[in-house]
Every structure is written in structure tokens, then in C-alpha cells.
Design a protein around this motif. Sequence first.
Motif, PDB file in Angstrom:
ATOM      1  N   LEU A 163       4.656  19.566  -1.775  1.00  0.00           N
ATOM      2  CA  LEU A 163       3.993  18.500  -1.483  1.00  0.00           C
ATOM      3  C   LEU A 163       2.744  18.605  -0.444  1.00  0.00           C
ATOM      4  O   LEU A 163       2.668  19.438   0.200  1.00  0.00           O
ATOM      5  CB  LEU A 163       4.955  17.461  -0.585  1.00  0.00           C
ATOM      6  CG  LEU A 163       5.751  16.542  -1.420  1.00  0.00           C
ATOM      7  CD1 LEU A 163       6.622  17.408  -2.257  1.00  0.00           C
ATOM      8  CD2 LEU A 163       6.259  15.579  -0.435  1.00  0.00           C
ATOM      9  N   ASP A 164       1.576  18.215  -1.073  1.00  0.00           N
ATOM     10  CA  ASP A 164       0.355  18.202  -0.203  1.00  0.00           C
ATOM     11  C   ASP A 164       0.301  17.439   0.946  1.00  0.00           C
ATOM     12  O   ASP A 164       1.198  16.491   1.323  1.00  0.00           O
ATOM     13  CB  ASP A 164      -0.954  18.021  -1.094  1.00  0.00           C
ATOM     14  CG  ASP A 164      -1.024  16.783  -1.457  1.00  0.00           C
ATOM     15  OD1 ASP A 164      -0.413  15.835  -1.283  1.00  0.00           O
ATOM     16  OD2 ASP A 164      -1.784  16.623  -2.687  1.00  0.00           O
ATOM     17  N   ASP A 218       2.837  10.003   2.525  1.00  0.00           N
ATOM     18  CA  ASP A 218       3.455   8.858   1.714  1.00  0.00           C
ATOM     19  C   ASP A 218       5.140   9.240   2.218  1.00  0.00           C
ATOM     20  O   ASP A 218       5.480   8.049   2.382  1.00  0.00           O
ATOM     21  CB  ASP A 218       3.196   9.246   0.356  1.00  0.00           C
ATOM     22  CG  ASP A 218       1.922   8.724  -0.130  1.00  0.00           C
ATOM     23  OD1 ASP A 218       1.248   8.023   0.627  1.00  0.00           O
ATOM     24  OD2 ASP A 218       1.562   9.241  -1.078  1.00  0.00           O
ATOM     25  N   ALA A 219       5.760  10.332   2.240  1.00  0.00           N
ATOM     26  CA  ALA A 219       7.014  10.312   2.429  1.00  0.00           C
ATOM     27  C   ALA A 219       7.464   9.821   3.750  1.00  0.00           C
ATOM     28  O   ALA A 219       8.309   9.179   3.821  1.00  0.00           O
ATOM     29  CB  ALA A 219       7.392  11.720   2.383  1.00  0.00           C
ATOM     30  N   ILE A 220       6.420  10.129   4.628  1.00  0.00           N
ATOM     31  CA  ILE A 220       6.791   9.360   6.115  1.00  0.00           C
ATOM     32  C   ILE A 220       6.706   7.967   6.130  1.00  0.00           C
ATOM     33  O   ILE A 220       7.389   7.518   6.795  1.00  0.00           O
ATOM     34  CB  ILE A 220       5.952  10.339   6.912  1.00  0.00           C
ATOM     35  CG1 ILE A 220       6.235  12.113   7.330  1.00  0.00           C
ATOM     36  CG2 ILE A 220       5.844   9.790   8.477  1.00  0.00           C
ATOM     37  CD1 ILE A 220       5.283  12.768   7.897  1.00  0.00           C
ATOM     38  N   HIS A 221       5.605   7.722   5.514  1.00  0.00           N
ATOM     39  CA  HIS A 221       5.312   6.033   5.683  1.00  0.00           C
ATOM     40  C   HIS A 221       6.215   5.255   5.017  1.00  0.00           C
ATOM     41  O   HIS A 221       6.847   4.291   5.354  1.00  0.00           O
ATOM     42  CB  HIS A 221       3.981   5.700   4.899  1.00  0.00           C
ATOM     43  CG  HIS A 221       2.690   6.376   5.396  1.00  0.00           C
ATOM     44  ND1 HIS A 221       1.682   6.577   4.676  1.00  0.00           N
ATOM     45  CD2 HIS A 221       2.626   6.492   6.833  1.00  0.00           C
ATOM     46  CE1 HIS A 221       0.861   7.220   5.893  1.00  0.00           C
ATOM     47  NE2 HIS A 221       1.136   7.097   6.852  1.00  0.00           N
ATOM     48  N   GLY A 222       7.306   5.839   3.609  1.00  0.00           N
ATOM     49  CA  GLY A 222       8.132   5.014   2.893  1.00  0.00           C
ATOM     50  C   GLY A 222       9.304   5.152   4.067  1.00  0.00           C
ATOM     51  O   GLY A 222      10.018   4.169   4.006  1.00  0.00           O
ATOM     52  N   ALA A 223       9.575   6.390   4.553  1.00  0.00           N
ATOM     53  CA  ALA A 223      10.860   6.255   5.519  1.00  0.00           C
ATOM     54  C   ALA A 223      10.892   5.724   6.534  1.00  0.00           C
ATOM     55  O   ALA A 223      11.420   4.743   7.014  1.00  0.00           O
ATOM     56  CB  ALA A 223      11.226   7.577   5.628  1.00  0.00           C
ATOM     57  N   ALA A 224       9.281   5.635   7.308  1.00  0.00           N
ATOM     58  CA  ALA A 224       9.377   4.892   8.558  1.00  0.00           C
ATOM     59  C   ALA A 224       9.248   3.447   8.275  1.00  0.00           C
ATOM     60  O   ALA A 224       9.623   2.575   9.228  1.00  0.00           O
ATOM     61  CB  ALA A 224       7.884   5.477   9.306  1.00  0.00           C
ATOM     62  N   ASP A 261       0.953  -1.359   0.082  1.00  0.00           N
ATOM     63  CA  ASP A 261       0.143   0.064  -0.087  1.00  0.00           C
ATOM     64  C   ASP A 261       0.790   1.272  -0.071  1.00  0.00           C
ATOM     65  O   ASP A 261       0.516   2.041  -0.634  1.00  0.00           O
ATOM     66  CB  ASP A 261      -0.952   0.097   1.243  1.00  0.00           C
ATOM     67  CG  ASP A 261      -2.025   0.882   1.157  1.00  0.00           C
ATOM     68  OD1 ASP A 261      -2.544   1.128  -0.075  1.00  0.00           O
ATOM     69  OD2 ASP A 261      -2.427   1.689   1.908  1.00  0.00           O
ATOM     70  N   ILE A 262       2.136   1.286   0.609  1.00  0.00           N
ATOM     71  CA  ILE A 262       2.832   2.436   0.882  1.00  0.00           C
ATOM     72  C   ILE A 262       3.523   2.471  -0.672  1.00  0.00           C
ATOM     73  O   ILE A 262       3.472   3.735  -1.039  1.00  0.00           O
ATOM     74  CB  ILE A 262       4.047   2.154   1.798  1.00  0.00           C
ATOM     75  CG1 ILE A 262       3.305   2.254   3.337  1.00  0.00           C
ATOM     76  CG2 ILE A 262       5.010   2.997   1.860  1.00  0.00           C
ATOM     77  CD1 ILE A 262       4.361   1.802   4.316  1.00  0.00           C
ATOM     78  N   LYS A 300      -3.528   6.330  -5.759  1.00  0.00           N
ATOM     79  CA  LYS A 300      -4.734   7.167  -5.565  1.00  0.00           C
ATOM     80  C   LYS A 300      -4.061   8.350  -4.878  1.00  0.00           C
ATOM     81  O   LYS A 300      -4.391   8.779  -3.693  1.00  0.00           O
ATOM     82  CB  LYS A 300      -5.593   6.413  -4.525  1.00  0.00           C
ATOM     83  CG  LYS A 300      -6.025   4.977  -5.246  1.00  0.00           C
ATOM     84  CD  LYS A 300      -6.983   4.313  -4.202  1.00  0.00           C
ATOM     85  CE  LYS A 300      -7.610   3.083  -4.870  1.00  0.00           C
ATOM     86  NZ  LYS A 300      -8.536   2.194  -3.732  1.00  0.00           N
ATOM     87  N   GLY A 301      -3.377   9.332  -5.676  1.00  0.00           N
ATOM     88  CA  GLY A 301      -3.000  10.493  -4.953  1.00  0.00           C
ATOM     89  C   GLY A 301      -1.647  10.360  -4.237  1.00  0.00           C
ATOM     90  O   GLY A 301      -1.273   9.258  -4.131  1.00  0.00           O
ATOM     91  N   GLY A 302      -1.186  11.361  -3.939  1.00  0.00           N
ATOM     92  CA  GLY A 302      -0.006  11.392  -2.947  1.00  0.00           C
ATOM     93  C   GLY A 302       1.120  11.548  -3.571  1.00  0.00           C
ATOM     94  O   GLY A 302       1.427  11.937  -4.917  1.00  0.00           O
TER      95      GLY A 302
END
Length: 200
Positions: free
Chosen positions: A168-169, A175-181, A73-74, A79-81
Motif C-alpha cells: 500500500l502507498d 484510506d484504510a485508516i479513514h475507513g476504520a476510524a 468521500d471515504i 481518485k487513487g488510494g
Amino acid sequence: MPDHVIRGAATVPNAFTRAQLGWQAWLEPLPVEELTERHWAGLVDKGRANSPYFRLLVRDPDILGARTRTDNDIFFNEKGGLPRAQRELAATAASRTNGCIFCASVHARFAAHYSKRPDDVQRLLDEGTEARQDDPQWRAVIDASVALTRTPNEFGPEHVQRLRAAGLDDLAIADAIHGAAFFNWANRLMLSLGEPTPAT
């Protein structure tokens, strides 16, 4: 510095690269012939049975299933992001910070492919996360990913402000936070269970 070291009889890659690497578990992965329907369901993607890493994690198929669906999902939800290239960039920056040569190689390859900017990605691998990046959005994504990876409370409102100032919205910032985390955690798991091997 050599791009590999000799450990016992094994050659272990010792430099960040976009080349495709192998990976060797220090614990015994589950043999393919022992996989049950529950294991296959936990793998989510049957092709992952070719990986010793996922055959090791599938010893707990329910946890692996949740992990893989989160990962998918990440990185694959369109769907946007954030565009896929910057999601991969966040994972690459986290992996470079953590010293996970295997994960960095995978996500740097994807970041280079989707961005069509292999030189910028290679500079990140070769020179580190502080290396020059002329794109303000890439700089903001890398800096936020590094702060979150080093110590989560190093990441703060100033990183969100820089991400927003770079265009970035809210969904893209998430998404950036999720990818790094996610890769901050995934690197530590992989580093504790085995080591990369040269491409075969």
C-alpha cells in the motif's frame, strides 16, 4: 448459539451475517412528511429518508450533511488510494471488533461483492478478526483497523510499516485508516441509538 435473541416482543439479531438487516431506533425518527428543504439537504441522498437511522440523525441536518459527505468521500472517492473492497474490509473489521452487527452486515456485503472473496469475508464474521487470512494485504488492513478501533494509541508505526510492506502507498494507507476510524465512531453512534432487526 442462536442467530437472534428475543427481547420483549422483538427478535434481535445476535450473530454476524452478510444478510440485509433492518434497524430500529430507540428514539423517534423524524417522520418523512415533516422533512423540510434543510432536512433534505442534510440527507444528501434522498434515498436515505427510507432509513430510520438517517431520519433520526437528520434532526441535526447540518451535522448529518457533514457526516454523509465524509462517509461518501471515504468510500466512493476513486481518485487513487485503496480499492473499494479493502476500504469496506477496514469498515467490516472495525464493526466486527465493536460488535456492531448492523454495520458489519452492510460492509461485509460490500467487501464480499467488490473483492469477489465471500469466503474470506465470511470467515472474518464467523471467527473474528484473528481468523486466518492468507492475503498479506488483507491481514495488514484488518490488523491496523482492529488496533485503531480497540484504542487509537494501539495503532502505531508498526501498522503503517506492515501496510506499506503489503504493497500500500501513502494514499492507500490513509484510506484504510479513514475507513476504520470513521466506522469506529459510526458503530458507537449506531449502537447507542438503536438495535438491528431481522430482515423483512
